[in-house]
Structures are given as structure tokens and as C-alpha cells.
Design a protein around this motif. Structure first.
Motif, PDB file in Angstrom:
ATOM      1  N   GLU A 169       4.152  12.565   4.784  1.00  0.00           N
ATOM      2  CA  GLU A 169       4.846  11.720   3.839  1.00  0.00           C
ATOM      3  C   GLU A 169       4.199  11.745   2.458  1.00  0.00           C
ATOM      4  O   GLU A 169       4.854  11.522   1.461  1.00  0.00           O
ATOM      5  CB  GLU A 169       4.888  10.280   4.362  1.00  0.00           C
ATOM      6  N   ASP A 211      13.170   5.236   4.224  1.00  0.00           N
ATOM      7  CA  ASP A 211      14.139   5.859   5.131  1.00  0.00           C
ATOM      8  C   ASP A 211      13.816   5.539   6.585  1.00  0.00           C
ATOM      9  O   ASP A 211      14.710   5.351   7.411  1.00  0.00           O
ATOM     10  CB  ASP A 211      14.149   7.382   4.931  1.00  0.00           C
ATOM     11  N   ARG A 212      12.517   5.490   6.894  1.00  0.00           N
ATOM     12  CA  ARG A 212      12.145   5.227   8.281  1.00  0.00           C
ATOM     13  C   ARG A 212      12.613   3.840   8.713  1.00  0.00           C
ATOM     14  O   ARG A 212      13.019   3.637   9.853  1.00  0.00           O
ATOM     15  CB  ARG A 212      10.629   5.354   8.466  1.00  0.00           C
ATOM     16  N   ALA A 233      16.069   4.211   9.652  1.00  0.00           N
ATOM     17  CA  ALA A 233      16.193   5.003  10.884  1.00  0.00           C
ATOM     18  C   ALA A 233      15.945   4.138  12.117  1.00  0.00           C
ATOM     19  O   ALA A 233      16.534   4.350  13.180  1.00  0.00           O
ATOM     20  CB  ALA A 233      15.204   6.169  10.847  1.00  0.00           C
ATOM     21  N   GLN A 263       5.712  -1.045   6.239  1.00  0.00           N
ATOM     22  CA  GLN A 263       5.336  -0.488   7.545  1.00  0.00           C
ATOM     23  C   GLN A 263       5.021  -1.599   8.546  1.00  0.00           C
ATOM     24  O   GLN A 263       5.347  -1.493   9.724  1.00  0.00           O
ATOM     25  CB  GLN A 263       4.137   0.441   7.387  1.00  0.00           C
ATOM     26  N   GLN A 321       8.219  -2.707   9.766  1.00  0.00           N
ATOM     27  CA  GLN A 321       8.853  -1.765  10.693  1.00  0.00           C
ATOM     28  C   GLN A 321       8.444  -2.095  12.129  1.00  0.00           C
ATOM     29  O   GLN A 321       9.267  -2.093  13.048  1.00  0.00           O
ATOM     30  CB  GLN A 321       8.456  -0.332  10.341  1.00  0.00           C
ATOM     31  N   SER A 345       5.920  12.218  14.823  1.00  0.00           N
ATOM     32  CA  SER A 345       7.055  11.932  13.953  1.00  0.00           C
ATOM     33  C   SER A 345       8.194  11.263  14.710  1.00  0.00           C
ATOM     34  O   SER A 345       9.030  10.588  14.125  1.00  0.00           O
ATOM     35  CB  SER A 345       7.542  13.225  13.311  1.00  0.00           C
ATOM     36  N   ILE A 388      10.163   8.599  16.876  1.00  0.00           N
ATOM     37  CA  ILE A 388      10.060   7.145  16.921  1.00  0.00           C
ATOM     38  C   ILE A 388       9.984   6.735  18.390  1.00  0.00           C
ATOM     39  O   ILE A 388      10.969   6.711  19.106  1.00  0.00           O
ATOM     40  CB  ILE A 388      11.269   6.495  16.241  1.00  0.00           C
ATOM     41  N   PRO A 390       3.847   2.463  12.331  1.00  0.00           N
ATOM     42  CA  PRO A 390       4.282   3.668  11.621  1.00  0.00           C
ATOM     43  C   PRO A 390       3.157   4.698  11.477  1.00  0.00           C
ATOM     44  O   PRO A 390       1.974   4.333  11.423  1.00  0.00           O
ATOM     45  CB  PRO A 390       4.701   3.130  10.252  1.00  0.00           C
TER      46      PRO A 390
END
Ligand SMILES: [Fe+2]
Length: 417
Positions: free
Chosen positions: A12, A26-27, A30, A146, A149, A327, A329, A388
């Protein structure tokens, strides 16, 4: 690669801060793939937040702390400060946290439009300003995102687990309890805390000395097979194993197994995962246990939880999240196969979440990020499958109340040498 980008994964950060910004943002989106609008609005308990709120709050952070003060931007909609400020007292009153699930407005589509606006405004600002202040705040904003996330995943798991129509079962490999070894540490005068040069949250410093007595720490987290033995041996019905507060909580909430475990019609223990329900795998690290349960288990096993200084000292050169940080998830811990199994579950420690010596929070509202939570919470170390890529490090201090179970939390035991 600049050290300041160390909190972002290599992939990244390869193209700089702008690319890192896009990758992290973007993550987040996603992670919501597969969720419907209804999934994103409901709040399953006061401690969790709806997905829509996470999507909005992380955008608010960039708007409030960067785009308005540094970029000359304006608030996207009047009043959204009130809705999406999480806990910053210096910024004024806020919508009550337990009522976040009542916010059917603004609709999801408008929150997503706001995110897109924030993304383009931030990317524009990053192309015309490379000041140290913007870089530092952007790194903080990305690390903040993060953290959300991971919370987004733990919160959506808690929400979906309330649905009596359990998702389709998935088969899972059933391993055996992996072997356990002990790492010897001689103790002595050690240094802990973040080193200068890379990004770290303020609560990871200042780096300072601690004195440690000789100790041993397990070379892997406790696994489900060991937890099943604890349960079979009356672990949840033996008050002498428990701290008083933990026993009271366990009785009040009827704990008899980790969160999300249930007994199937076949009498086996099953667990709800974001990849479907499956029989409990004895070789997986135990997950979704509170610090109270972790402490009781450690006592039952004739061990104890490590302090955070012991954990950091012993693990700083061994902490290797490995495939859990890939990478892909991942949504559930996987079987330990004898290799280093770190990074699948956060590991509870025996340490209260307190300021390090000479810790000083930043001036202003941003100083509320960490310091004011140093009361009534316990430290977890490591990382989980929901953390993350590149977000954690050996000095990272996660923290939750000792009764919290909905995070991807497990334990690693220690003992005096
Ligand atoms: Fe936040």
C-alpha cells in the motif's frame, strides 16, 4: 520507503501516501461487500456501531481534522458533526453512542456520496501539500480508519449472530491440539514502547525502562482444544478460578463457553463465523473470550497472563503475523500447524491500560484520541485476523474492558521462571 509509512503495508505504501490513502479507504468499502443496506443500519448492542456509522465517522475524521483546518474545506452537511463525532468532548455535544442504530437518516447512499467527496478532496490536497503536519494527520487518519475496519468486522459479526436463521454451515478442517513450547526470558532491565522513526499512536510511548523478573511465555496462543478441556473440567462453574468481577459477570450473562459457541444437535460444540457455522476446531486459537475468562483459564492451567511488558519484550523479535496479514480478507482464525500462530487473535494481558511514564496527550481535541480511555480497561497485544495489513506492531496497545468478548480476542499464557 519513508519510515512514516511503516504503519501501511508495503504494497500500500509503495506509491506513497496518496496510494496508501486510496488503499485503506478502498479496503473499508471492500469489507462491506456482501452486506445489504439493512445490515448496515442496525446496532446490536450499545458497544457496537452500525456499519453505516463506521463509514461516516471515518470520513468525518478526515473532514474535521484535515480538510477543514488544513484544506480550507467546508462541512459536507450541517449537523453531521453532531451525528458522527465519536467521543471528542472538545468538539461539542454528540449523538448518544447507544442510539447510533436509530439513525436511519442520512441514508446509506448519502454517506457513500460523502465518502467519495472526502476521498477526492483528500487526494487533491495530498497532491498539492506535502507538509509534515498534513502527513502526520493523514497517517493518523488512516490508522484510525484501520482500527474501524476491525471494529466494523467485529460489530457486523455480533449483529449477524443475533439472527436465528444461522448461515449455511461450512465444513472446516479439524486439527489436533498443537504442541506447546515455552520461551525462556532471563528478565532484567528492559526497554519497552515505540521507537522513534515510524508511525505509532501516542499511547505507545514514551519508550522507557522496566524491570522484569525471569519468566516463560508460551510459544503460541491457547487453542480451542485446550479450552474444551477447561470447559469439561468445570472451568465455567468453579468460582475459585475466577476474579470476583469476572465470576459475577459470567453468572449474570450465563457464560459457559466463548462467545458465538453453541452446542449442536450432535452435542458437539459449534461456532458462528463470518464464513458460516462450523464445528469448533481444536487446533484454532481460542477466540472471543473476555479477559476475565482468559484469566480464569490461565489460573486453571497453573499459569498466568503475561504483563504487557513481558509480552512486548518476549515477542518483539518473534511477532510475525504471517499469513493472517495477507492481502485476502480473512474472517476467522485458522488452524495452528506448529508454525508461529501469532497475529490471529489479540492476546489479553494482565496489564491495566495506563499511561506510560511521562506520557502527555496532544493539545486540543486530537489529544482525546487515546489518553482519556486509560481507566477500567485492560491491554491486549498482537493483532487479529481482522486487523488490517501492516497496522499492528510489537509496541501496539489495544485495549478493551475486561468483560468485552466481541473482539477477536484470545490469550497466550506465561509463568514465573
Ligand atoms: Fe473513531
Amino acid at each position: 520507503m519513508p519510515d512514516a509509512y511503516a504503519m501501511i503495508s508495503e504494497e500500500e505504501s509503495a506509491s506513497g501516501l496518496g496510494a496508501a490513502f486510496r488503499a485503506v479507504r478502498d479496503r473499508t468499502l471492500a469489507l462491506t461487500a456482501g452486506l445489504g443496506p439493512e445490515d448496515m443500519v442496525v446496532q446490536s448492542m450499545p458497544d457496537t456501531s452500525p456499519t453505516k456509522w463506521h463509514l461516516a465517522h471515518t470520513s468525518w475524521f478526515f473532514e474535521h481534522f484535515i480538510l477543514i483546518p488544513l484544506g480550507g474545506g467546508k462541512m459536507w452537511r450541517p449537523g453531521w458533526d453532531y451525528l458522527f463525532n465519536s467521543y471528542y468532548e472538545a468538539l461539542g455535544p454528540r449523538h448518544p453512542r447507544p442510539a447510533r442504530g436509530l439513525l436511519t437518516r442520512p441514508p446509506l447512499a448519502e454517506v457513500l456520496a460523502w465518502r467519495a467527496h472526502i476521498d477526492s478532496a483528500m487526494e487533491d490536497l495530498l497532491t498539492r501539500d506535502n507538509s509534515p503536519e498534513l502527513t502526520a494527520l493523514t497517517l493518523l487518519g488512516l490508522s484510525h480508519e484501520q482500527q474501524h475496519q476491525e471494529l466494523l468486522l467485529t460489530d457486523i459479526k455480533h449483529l449477524l449472530a443475533q439472527n436465528p436463521l444461522r448461515p449455511l454451515a461450512a465444513t472446516a478442517p479439524r486439527g489436533t491440539i498443537p504442541s506447546l513450547g515455552w520461551i525462556d526470558h532471563p528478565g532484567g532491565l528492559m526497554e519497552v514502547g515505540c521507537r522513534s522513526g515510524g508511525f505509532a499512536f501516542d499511547n505507545e510511548g514514551p519508550r522507557h525502562h522496566v524491570w522484569l523478573a525471569p519468566f516463560q511465555i508460551a510459544d503460541r496462543p491457547v487453542c480451542n482444544g485446550e479450552w474444551l478441556r477447561f470447559m469439561a473440567d468445570g472451568g465455567y462453574s468453579t468460582p475459585s478460578l475466577w476474579l470476583s468481577d469476572g465470576w459475577a459477570r459470567a453468572q449474570a450473562e450465563g457464560w459457559e463457553a466463548p462467545l458465538y459457541w453453541y452446542q449442536g444437535e450432535d452435542d458437539r460444540w459449534w461456532t458462528f463465523t463470518l464464513e458460516g457455522c462450523r464445528p469448533v476446531d481444536p487446533a484454532e486459537p481460542v477466540c472471543h473470550v473476555s479477559q476475565f475468562e482468559a484469566d480464569a483459564f490461565a489460573r486453571w492451567a497453573g499459569t498466568r497472563l503475561p504483563t504487557e511488558a513481558e509480552w512486548e519484550t518476549a515477542m518483539q523479535h518473534r511477532f510475525n503475523p504471517g499469513p493472517a496479514f495477507g492481502s485476502a480478507i480473512r474472517r476467522h482464525p485458522f488452524s495452528m500447524n506448529g508454525a508461529d500462530a501469532g497475529g490471529q487473535v489479540w492476546e489479553w494481558t494482565a496489564s491495566a491500560y495506563l499511561p506510560y511514564p511521562a506520557y502527555r496527550p496532544a493539545e486540543g481535541a486530537i489529544g482525546e484520541y487515546n489518553g482519556k480511555f486509560m481507566s477500567g480497561q485492560m491491554v491486549l497485544r498482537g493483532a487479529s485476523i481482522a486487523t488490517p495489513p501492516g497496522h499492528s506492531r510489537p509496541s501496539y496497545r489495544n485495549f478493551f474492558p475486561p468483560h468485552a468478548r466481541w473482539q477477536f480476542s484470545g490469550l497466550r499464557v506465561a509463568r514465573d521462571a
